[in-house]
Write a protein that holds these residues in place. Structure first.
Motif, mmCIF file in Angstrom:
data_model
loop_
_atom_site.group_PDB
_atom_site.id
_atom_site.type_symbol
_atom_site.label_atom_id
_atom_site.label_comp_id
_atom_site.label_asym_id
_atom_site.label_seq_id
_atom_site.Cartn_x
_atom_site.Cartn_y
_atom_site.Cartn_z
ATOM 1 N N GLU A 151 0.891 -1.219 -0.025
ATOM 2 C CA GLU A 151 -0.039 -0.003 0.116
ATOM 3 C C GLU A 151 0.800 1.262 0.042
ATOM 4 O O GLU A 151 0.734 2.141 -0.637
ATOM 5 C CB GLU A 151 -0.871 -0.123 1.244
ATOM 6 C CG GLU A 151 -1.977 -1.135 1.057
ATOM 7 C CD GLU A 151 -2.824 -1.107 2.655
ATOM 8 O OE1 GLU A 151 -3.728 -0.613 2.449
ATOM 9 O OE2 GLU A 151 -2.117 -1.644 3.481
ATOM 10 N N ILE A 152 1.980 1.344 0.843
ATOM 11 C CA ILE A 152 2.769 2.377 0.845
ATOM 12 C C ILE A 152 3.547 2.472 -0.611
ATOM 13 O O ILE A 152 3.781 3.726 -1.081
ATOM 14 C CB ILE A 152 3.653 2.320 1.978
ATOM 15 C CG1 ILE A 152 3.088 2.324 3.414
ATOM 16 C CG2 ILE A 152 4.750 3.457 2.183
ATOM 17 C CD1 ILE A 152 2.348 3.513 3.566
ATOM 18 N N ILE A 153 4.121 1.515 -0.987
ATOM 19 C CA ILE A 153 4.865 1.350 -2.117
ATOM 20 C C ILE A 153 3.827 2.083 -3.241
ATOM 21 O O ILE A 153 4.552 2.898 -4.219
ATOM 22 C CB ILE A 153 5.362 0.229 -2.653
ATOM 23 C CG1 ILE A 153 6.555 -0.432 -1.697
ATOM 24 C CG2 ILE A 153 6.029 -0.011 -4.115
ATOM 25 C CD1 ILE A 153 6.866 -1.793 -1.728
ATOM 26 N N GLU A 154 2.838 1.607 -3.381
ATOM 27 C CA GLU A 154 1.776 2.218 -4.555
ATOM 28 C C GLU A 154 1.634 3.683 -4.236
ATOM 29 O O GLU A 154 1.647 4.496 -5.178
ATOM 30 C CB GLU A 154 0.599 1.589 -4.480
ATOM 31 C CG GLU A 154 0.704 0.092 -4.998
ATOM 32 C CD GLU A 154 -0.523 -0.723 -5.058
ATOM 33 O OE1 GLU A 154 -1.473 -0.228 -4.412
ATOM 34 O OE2 GLU A 154 -0.551 -2.164 -5.170
ATOM 35 N N LEU A 155 1.468 4.118 -2.962
ATOM 36 C CA LEU A 155 1.130 5.599 -2.631
ATOM 37 C C LEU A 155 2.461 6.343 -3.218
ATOM 38 O O LEU A 155 2.383 7.260 -3.829
ATOM 39 C CB LEU A 155 0.752 5.638 -1.439
ATOM 40 C CG LEU A 155 0.524 7.156 -0.776
ATOM 41 C CD1 LEU A 155 -0.523 7.946 -1.402
ATOM 42 C CD2 LEU A 155 0.576 7.118 0.792
ATOM 43 N N TYR A 172 3.043 6.321 -6.936
ATOM 44 C CA TYR A 172 1.981 7.166 -7.744
ATOM 45 C C TYR A 172 2.159 8.515 -7.668
ATOM 46 O O TYR A 172 2.136 9.363 -8.485
ATOM 47 C CB TYR A 172 0.566 6.815 -6.931
ATOM 48 C CG TYR A 172 -0.456 7.872 -7.511
ATOM 49 C CD1 TYR A 172 -1.093 7.400 -8.548
ATOM 50 C CD2 TYR A 172 -0.768 9.078 -7.062
ATOM 51 C CE1 TYR A 172 -2.100 8.053 -9.307
ATOM 52 C CE2 TYR A 172 -2.028 9.602 -7.569
ATOM 53 C CZ TYR A 172 -2.525 9.344 -8.621
ATOM 54 O OH TYR A 172 -3.537 9.970 -9.366
ATOM 55 N N HIS A 173 3.001 8.906 -6.653
ATOM 56 C CA HIS A 173 3.359 10.576 -6.541
ATOM 57 C C HIS A 173 4.759 10.733 -7.232
ATOM 58 O O HIS A 173 5.529 11.630 -6.858
ATOM 59 C CB HIS A 173 3.289 11.111 -5.200
ATOM 60 C CG HIS A 173 1.767 11.118 -4.710
ATOM 61 N ND1 HIS A 173 1.196 10.122 -4.055
ATOM 62 C CD2 HIS A 173 1.056 12.226 -4.766
ATOM 63 C CE1 HIS A 173 0.021 10.573 -3.877
ATOM 64 N NE2 HIS A 173 0.038 11.895 -4.347
ATOM 65 N N GLY A 174 5.333 9.805 -7.972
ATOM 66 C CA GLY A 174 6.628 9.811 -8.660
ATOM 67 C C GLY A 174 7.856 9.595 -8.036
ATOM 68 O O GLY A 174 9.004 9.948 -8.730
ATOM 69 N N TYR A 175 7.647 9.081 -6.819
ATOM 70 C CA TYR A 175 9.150 8.564 -6.336
ATOM 71 C C TYR A 175 9.213 7.189 -6.429
ATOM 72 O O TYR A 175 8.335 6.379 -6.483
ATOM 73 C CB TYR A 175 8.972 9.057 -4.809
ATOM 74 C CG TYR A 175 8.834 10.481 -4.486
ATOM 75 C CD1 TYR A 175 10.132 11.480 -4.401
ATOM 76 C CD2 TYR A 175 7.752 11.063 -4.324
ATOM 77 C CE1 TYR A 175 9.895 12.693 -4.431
ATOM 78 C CE2 TYR A 175 7.771 12.478 -4.038
ATOM 79 C CZ TYR A 175 8.843 13.142 -4.095
ATOM 80 O OH TYR A 175 8.762 14.541 -3.958
ATOM 81 N N GLU A 176 10.513 6.783 -6.122
ATOM 82 C CA GLU A 176 10.783 5.351 -6.024
ATOM 83 C C GLU A 176 10.842 4.780 -4.711
ATOM 84 O O GLU A 176 11.212 5.600 -3.693
ATOM 85 C CB GLU A 176 12.253 5.156 -6.682
ATOM 86 C CG GLU A 176 12.578 5.469 -8.171
ATOM 87 C CD GLU A 176 13.943 5.424 -8.295
ATOM 88 O OE1 GLU A 176 14.815 4.818 -7.848
ATOM 89 O OE2 GLU A 176 14.311 5.937 -9.564
ATOM 90 N N CYS A 177 10.170 3.714 -4.596
ATOM 91 C CA CYS A 177 10.209 3.074 -3.271
ATOM 92 C C CYS A 177 10.094 1.654 -3.422
ATOM 93 O O CYS A 177 9.135 1.164 -4.259
ATOM 94 C CB CYS A 177 8.894 3.592 -2.790
ATOM 95 S SG CYS A 177 8.282 3.021 -1.073
ATOM 96 N N CYS A 178 10.861 0.929 -2.550
ATOM 97 C CA CYS A 178 10.714 -0.502 -2.564
ATOM 98 C C CYS A 178 10.830 -1.130 -1.107
ATOM 99 O O CYS A 178 11.622 -0.313 -0.273
ATOM 100 C CB CYS A 178 11.437 -1.130 -3.543
ATOM 101 S SG CYS A 178 13.336 -0.965 -3.023
#
Length: 74
Positions: A58-62, A65-71
Protein backbone atom coordinates in the motif's frame (compact mmCIF):
# COMPACT_ATOMS: atom_id res chain seq x y z
CA UNK A 1 12.30 -9.61 22.36
CA UNK A 2 10.05 -6.87 21.01
CA UNK A 3 8.01 -7.42 17.84
CA UNK A 4 8.63 -4.74 15.20
CA UNK A 5 6.13 -6.02 12.60
CA UNK A 6 4.40 -2.65 12.76
CA UNK A 7 7.54 -0.80 11.52
CA UNK A 8 7.64 -0.73 7.71
CA UNK A 9 11.00 0.02 6.04
CA UNK A 10 11.54 1.22 2.49
CA UNK A 11 14.38 2.24 0.20
CA UNK A 12 13.41 5.48 -1.60
CA UNK A 13 14.75 8.40 -3.58
CA UNK A 14 13.23 10.95 -1.17
CA UNK A 15 16.40 12.94 -0.70
CA UNK A 16 15.74 16.58 0.17
CA UNK A 17 13.50 18.76 2.33
CA UNK A 18 11.18 19.58 -0.59
CA UNK A 19 10.63 15.84 -1.18
CA UNK A 20 10.01 15.33 2.53
CA UNK A 21 7.40 18.11 2.53
CA UNK A 22 5.46 16.37 -0.26
CA UNK A 23 5.69 13.04 1.54
CA UNK A 24 4.48 14.74 4.72
CA UNK A 25 1.34 15.83 2.89
CA UNK A 26 0.81 12.30 1.54
CA UNK A 27 1.42 10.38 4.74
CA UNK A 28 -0.10 12.95 7.08
CA UNK A 29 -3.45 12.47 5.41
CA UNK A 30 -3.18 8.68 5.23
CA UNK A 31 -5.25 6.81 7.85
CA UNK A 32 -3.21 4.15 9.60
CA UNK A 33 0.11 6.00 9.59
CA UNK A 34 1.06 6.48 13.24
CA UNK A 35 4.53 7.97 12.64
CA UNK A 36 6.96 8.26 9.77
CA UNK A 37 10.46 9.52 9.02
CA UNK A 38 12.92 9.67 6.13
CA UNK A 39 16.65 9.40 6.72
CA UNK A 40 18.05 11.57 3.93
CA UNK A 41 21.58 11.07 5.29
CA UNK A 42 21.38 7.32 4.54
CA UNK A 43 22.38 6.31 0.99
CA UNK A 44 19.08 4.40 0.69
CA UNK A 45 16.99 7.39 1.88
CA UNK A 46 15.21 5.02 4.25
CA UNK A 47 11.53 5.70 4.86
CA UNK A 48 10.25 4.29 8.16
CA UNK A 49 6.55 4.09 8.81
CA UNK A 50 4.86 2.92 12.00
CA UNK A 51 1.49 1.40 11.18
CA UNK A 52 -0.56 -1.38 12.70
CA UNK A 53 -2.91 -1.65 9.71
CA UNK A 54 -1.06 -0.77 6.48
CA UNK A 55 0.97 -3.18 4.38
CA UNK A 56 4.19 -2.56 2.48
CA UNK A 57 2.49 -2.73 -0.90
CA UNK A 58 0.00 0.00 0.00
CA UNK A 59 2.81 2.41 0.88
CA UNK A 60 4.84 1.46 -2.21
CA UNK A 61 1.88 2.16 -4.48
CA UNK A 62 1.19 5.50 -2.77
CA UNK A 63 4.80 6.71 -2.97
CA UNK A 64 5.27 5.47 -6.56
CA UNK A 65 2.01 7.10 -7.65
CA UNK A 66 3.44 10.46 -6.61
CA UNK A 67 6.58 9.95 -8.72
CA UNK A 68 9.05 8.63 -6.17
CA UNK A 69 10.89 5.33 -6.16
CA UNK A 70 10.03 3.07 -3.27
CA UNK A 71 10.70 -0.59 -2.50
CA UNK A 72 10.60 -2.68 0.65
CA UNK A 73 13.81 -3.07 2.62
CA UNK A 74 14.18 -6.64 3.81
Amino acid sequence: MENFNHVLLFKTNISCDADKALVCAMLGARPGVEKWSVDTEDEDCVLRIVSYTLRHQEIIELINYHGYECCELI
